[in-house]
Scaffold this motif. Structure first.
Motif, PDB file in Angstrom:
ATOM      1  N   GLY A 229       4.634  27.128 -25.716  1.00 17.42           N
ATOM      2  CA  GLY A 229       5.585  26.347 -26.491  1.00 17.42           C
ATOM      3  C   GLY A 229       5.167  24.894 -26.612  1.00 17.42           C
ATOM      4  O   GLY A 229       4.338  24.402 -25.834  1.00 17.42           O
ATOM      5  N   GLU A 230       5.723  24.213 -27.591  1.00 15.66           N
ATOM      6  CA  GLU A 230       5.466  22.788 -27.834  1.00 15.66           C
ATOM      7  C   GLU A 230       6.782  22.111 -28.180  1.00 15.66           C
ATOM      8  O   GLU A 230       7.754  22.772 -28.558  1.00 15.66           O
ATOM      9  N   PHE A 231       6.806  20.767 -28.089  1.00 15.62           N
ATOM     10  CA  PHE A 231       8.043  20.052 -28.405  1.00 15.62           C
ATOM     11  C   PHE A 231       7.797  18.623 -28.871  1.00 15.62           C
ATOM     12  O   PHE A 231       8.721  17.806 -28.900  1.00 15.62           O
ATOM     13  N   ASP A 232       6.569  18.287 -29.269  1.00 17.81           N
ATOM     14  CA  ASP A 232       6.303  16.917 -29.712  1.00 17.81           C
ATOM     15  C   ASP A 232       6.595  16.767 -31.206  1.00 17.81           C
ATOM     16  O   ASP A 232       6.523  17.719 -31.980  1.00 17.81           O
ATOM     17  N   ALA A 233       6.929  15.532 -31.585  1.00 21.59           N
ATOM     18  CA  ALA A 233       7.279  15.201 -32.964  1.00 21.59           C
ATOM     19  C   ALA A 233       6.160  14.384 -33.597  1.00 21.59           C
ATOM     20  O   ALA A 233       5.063  14.262 -33.045  1.00 21.59           O
ATOM     21  N   LEU A 234       6.449  13.830 -34.772  1.00 23.36           N
ATOM     22  CA  LEU A 234       5.481  13.039 -35.524  1.00 23.36           C
ATOM     23  C   LEU A 234       6.055  11.663 -35.825  1.00 23.36           C
ATOM     24  O   LEU A 234       7.261  11.513 -36.075  1.00 23.36           O
ATOM     25  N   ALA A 235       5.192  10.668 -35.815  1.00 28.32           N
ATOM     26  CA  ALA A 235       5.627   9.294 -36.095  1.00 28.32           C
ATOM     27  C   ALA A 235       5.953   9.125 -37.577  1.00 28.32           C
ATOM     28  O   ALA A 235       5.321   9.726 -38.448  1.00 28.32           O
ATOM     29  N   GLY A 236       6.971   8.302 -37.850  1.00 25.90           N
ATOM     30  CA  GLY A 236       7.265   7.885 -39.214  1.00 25.90           C
ATOM     31  C   GLY A 236       7.951   8.915 -40.079  1.00 25.90           C
ATOM     32  O   GLY A 236       8.035   8.733 -41.296  1.00 25.90           O
ATOM     33  N   LEU A 237       8.472  10.002 -39.489  1.00 24.72           N
ATOM     34  CA  LEU A 237       9.077  11.061 -40.304  1.00 24.72           C
ATOM     35  C   LEU A 237      10.562  11.237 -40.020  1.00 24.72           C
ATOM     36  O   LEU A 237      11.108  12.340 -40.198  1.00 24.72           O
ATOM     37  N   SER A 238      11.239  10.177 -39.610  1.00 26.05           N
ATOM     38  CA  SER A 238      12.681  10.270 -39.406  1.00 26.05           C
ATOM     39  C   SER A 238      13.364  10.719 -40.698  1.00 26.05           C
ATOM     40  O   SER A 238      13.034  10.246 -41.792  1.00 26.05           O
ATOM     41  N   GLN A 239      14.340  11.621 -40.557  1.00 29.80           N
ATOM     42  CA  GLN A 239      15.020  12.166 -41.733  1.00 29.80           C
ATOM     43  C   GLN A 239      16.348  12.786 -41.300  1.00 29.80           C
ATOM     44  O   GLN A 239      16.432  13.431 -40.257  1.00 29.80           O
ATOM     45  N   LYS A 240      17.376  12.582 -42.111  1.00 26.75           N
ATOM     46  CA  LYS A 240      18.666  13.224 -41.852  1.00 26.75           C
ATOM     47  C   LYS A 240      18.565  14.721 -42.115  1.00 26.75           C
ATOM     48  O   LYS A 240      17.838  15.166 -43.008  1.00 26.75           O
ATOM     49  N   ALA A 241      19.300  15.486 -41.335  1.00 25.25           N
ATOM     50  CA  ALA A 241      19.300  16.934 -41.502  1.00 25.25           C
ATOM     51  C   ALA A 241      20.110  17.341 -42.722  1.00 25.25           C
ATOM     52  O   ALA A 241      21.129  16.725 -43.065  1.00 25.25           O
ATOM     53  N   ASP A 242      19.636  18.384 -43.402  1.00 24.56           N
ATOM     54  CA  ASP A 242      20.367  19.034 -44.488  1.00 24.56           C
ATOM     55  C   ASP A 242      20.646  18.107 -45.662  1.00 24.56           C
ATOM     56  O   ASP A 242      21.617  18.306 -46.399  1.00 24.56           O
ATOM     57  N   VAL A 243      19.795  17.094 -45.851  1.00 23.79           N
ATOM     58  CA  VAL A 243      19.906  16.174 -46.976  1.00 23.79           C
ATOM     59  C   VAL A 243      18.735  16.452 -47.912  1.00 23.79           C
ATOM     60  O   VAL A 243      17.587  16.513 -47.474  1.00 23.79           O
TER      61      VAL A 243
END
Length: 471
Positions: free
Chosen positions: A78-92
């Motif tokens: 399994g993995e759980f890391d994210a990516l920089a600069g990709l903040s985004q609201k859900a379901d928008v």
């Protein structure tokens, strides 16, 4: 439908893992800085009764949970890391960050780790209830996005006693991974020059930023003379300051060098090093470099792939509803026709109706398409027979590393696809656990594919996990 015994165990346990996925989505953390994410995974491992190992391979955000006794060892990655600069609201359905410039789960690793632990939990409960000998392990692996944690974990022996490894990756069309991936290295180049007044005494300065730009020019000329599948990318980490009237005395640029195999990648990297030295020579600066991470190319395992394909054919696609399809269609409307076609072609599908969600699976006879990216699962695949599946979590055409992928990360289709992937992994893991002939054939297949030279780590001998540089 003739159900696999493990699917009941997945269905029974799924609710907590949907919550885990959403919890990790809400705390997106990048390469080696996944403190909240690994804490959430540790909490769930302990709640489920796994024997927990923290600080695995000396990496603070790597963890392993084990259950069962005796028998073969099956790892679920399994993995759980994210990516920089990709903040985004859900379901928008338009780009709308939660926080400008912040992180986001644009590769779906919140789903990846949660499904892997759900699969491991299902196998754990099945082992306990049936008395089947064997051990299942959940490996919580950080820093897949550029940190090569699994390559370091392999080097430290974390998989030495594992018989089979199983994993998956979120996507839009369910199918078994059959192609390879690209080997890569991530390298920082630091140039040092001499500061001076850019107007009064420019002749006394030696610009480190000039060296970075000259290196870029040299690399661009080199692109014509490297293999078609090779890739080189870069990002300027330190431009030397914000004052244009000061000759920049320092600058740093980070390069990613990719090629089809580790030996080819290392040859290409050697050429990149020469370009850096040439840039320093032309600008009369000094250059040093540090290899932060490196991964191998992925090795497919035929016997395990056949078993996972059989389970996929048996299970069918996720149970998407008309409401799910209408939701996905809104995201698909934000994509180009090229995006949508690329998704089908990446799975070897060139004909058929274009759909918002996959209500089908990739058949066994579909042609193999090589993966254009890289993964540190590859290094595990060189030492342990490894099998993976693409999930169906997003609108078809959704590109990984995009705001659309982040926005869909908590949706009903994403979570249904997550549980679907967990069912495939759990079934395949149990089949490997109970079939010694399958394990023997998988190991023989791996030995034939890697050849007599075996695994050679692409990491330099003195490389350590780049926790300070990346976290």
């Amino acid at each position: 439908m003739n159900e696999h015994p493990l699917w009941t165990y997945v269905d029974t346990a799924q609710s907590r893992f949907k919550e885990l996925s959403d919890r990790v989505w809400a705390t997106p953390e990048t390469c080696y800085a996944e403190k909240a994410s690994v804490a959430a995974h540790l909490d769930e491992l302990r709640h489920q009764g796994f024997r927990v190992t923290e600080n695995l391979a000396g990496i603070p955000t790597a963890v392993m949970g084990e259950a069962g006794e005796g028998g073969p060892v099956i790892a679920i990655l399994g993995e759980f890391d994210a990516l920089a600069g990709l903040s985004q609201k859900a379901d928008v359905f338009e780009q709308d960050p939660l926080e400008a410039g912040a992180n986001g789960h644009g590769c779906g690793h919140n789903l990846l780790g949660s499904a892997a632990m759900l699969a491991a939990t299902a196998v754990k409960n099945w082992l306990a209830e049936t008395g089947t000998p064997g051990r299942v392990r959940y490996y919580g692996c950080p820093a897949e996005e550029g940190g090569a944690a699994k390559a370091f974990m392999v080097r430290e022996g974390a998989f030495d006693d594992v018989d089979v490894a199983v994993s998956w990756h979120p996507g839009s069309i369910p199918g078994v991974f059959k192609g390879s991936s690209l080997s890569n290295a991530r390298v920082d180049f630091t140039f040092t020059g001499r500061a001076s007044h850019a107007a009064a005494a420019p002749h006394l300065g030696r610009s480190a930023l000039d060296a970075v730009e000259l290196m870029s020019v040299g690399i661009n000329y080199m692109r014509e003379h490297m293999p078609d599948e090779a890739r080189i990318h870069y990002a300027i980490i330190d431009g030397g300051g914000i004052s244009p009237n000061v000759v920049q005395a320092h600058a740093k640029v980070r390069y990613v060098v990719r090629a089809a195999t580790a030996p080819e990648m290392l040859k290409l990297l050697a050429r990149v090093l020469k370009v850096a030295e040439g840039a320093a020579l032309m600008s009369e600066t000094q250059v040093s470099h540090k290899v932060l991470a490196a991964v191998s190319n992925l090795i497919y395992n035929g016997p395990l792939g056949d078993v996972m394909q059989a389970n996929l054919d048996r299970l069918g696609p996720p149970p998407f509803t008309e409401e799910d399809k209408a939701y996905a269609a809104k995201f698909q409307a934000t994509l180009t026709e090229d995006d949508i076609l690329a998704a089908y072609r990446s799975m070897g599908i060139t004909e058929g109706d274009r759909k918002p969600l996959a209500d089908f699976v990739v058949p066994a006879e579909a042609p193999t398409v090589e993966m254009g990216g890289s993964t540190d699962v590859a290094d595990v695949s060189w030492v342990v027979p490894t099998v993976q599946v693409w999930g169906a979590n997003h609108a078809i055409g959704t590109q990984l590393h995009s705001w659309q992928a982040v926005a869909q990360g908590k949706s009903a289709p994403a979570l249904k696809g997550m549980v679907h992937a967990a069912a495939l992994m759990a079934a395949t893991a149990a089949d490997a656990m109970t079939d010694p002939d399958l394990r023997a054939r998988a190991k023989a297949d791996l030995a034939a594919r890697v050849g007599p030279a075996g695994y050679v780590s692409p990491l330099p001998e003195n490389a350590i996990p780049p926790i300070a540089e990346m976290a």
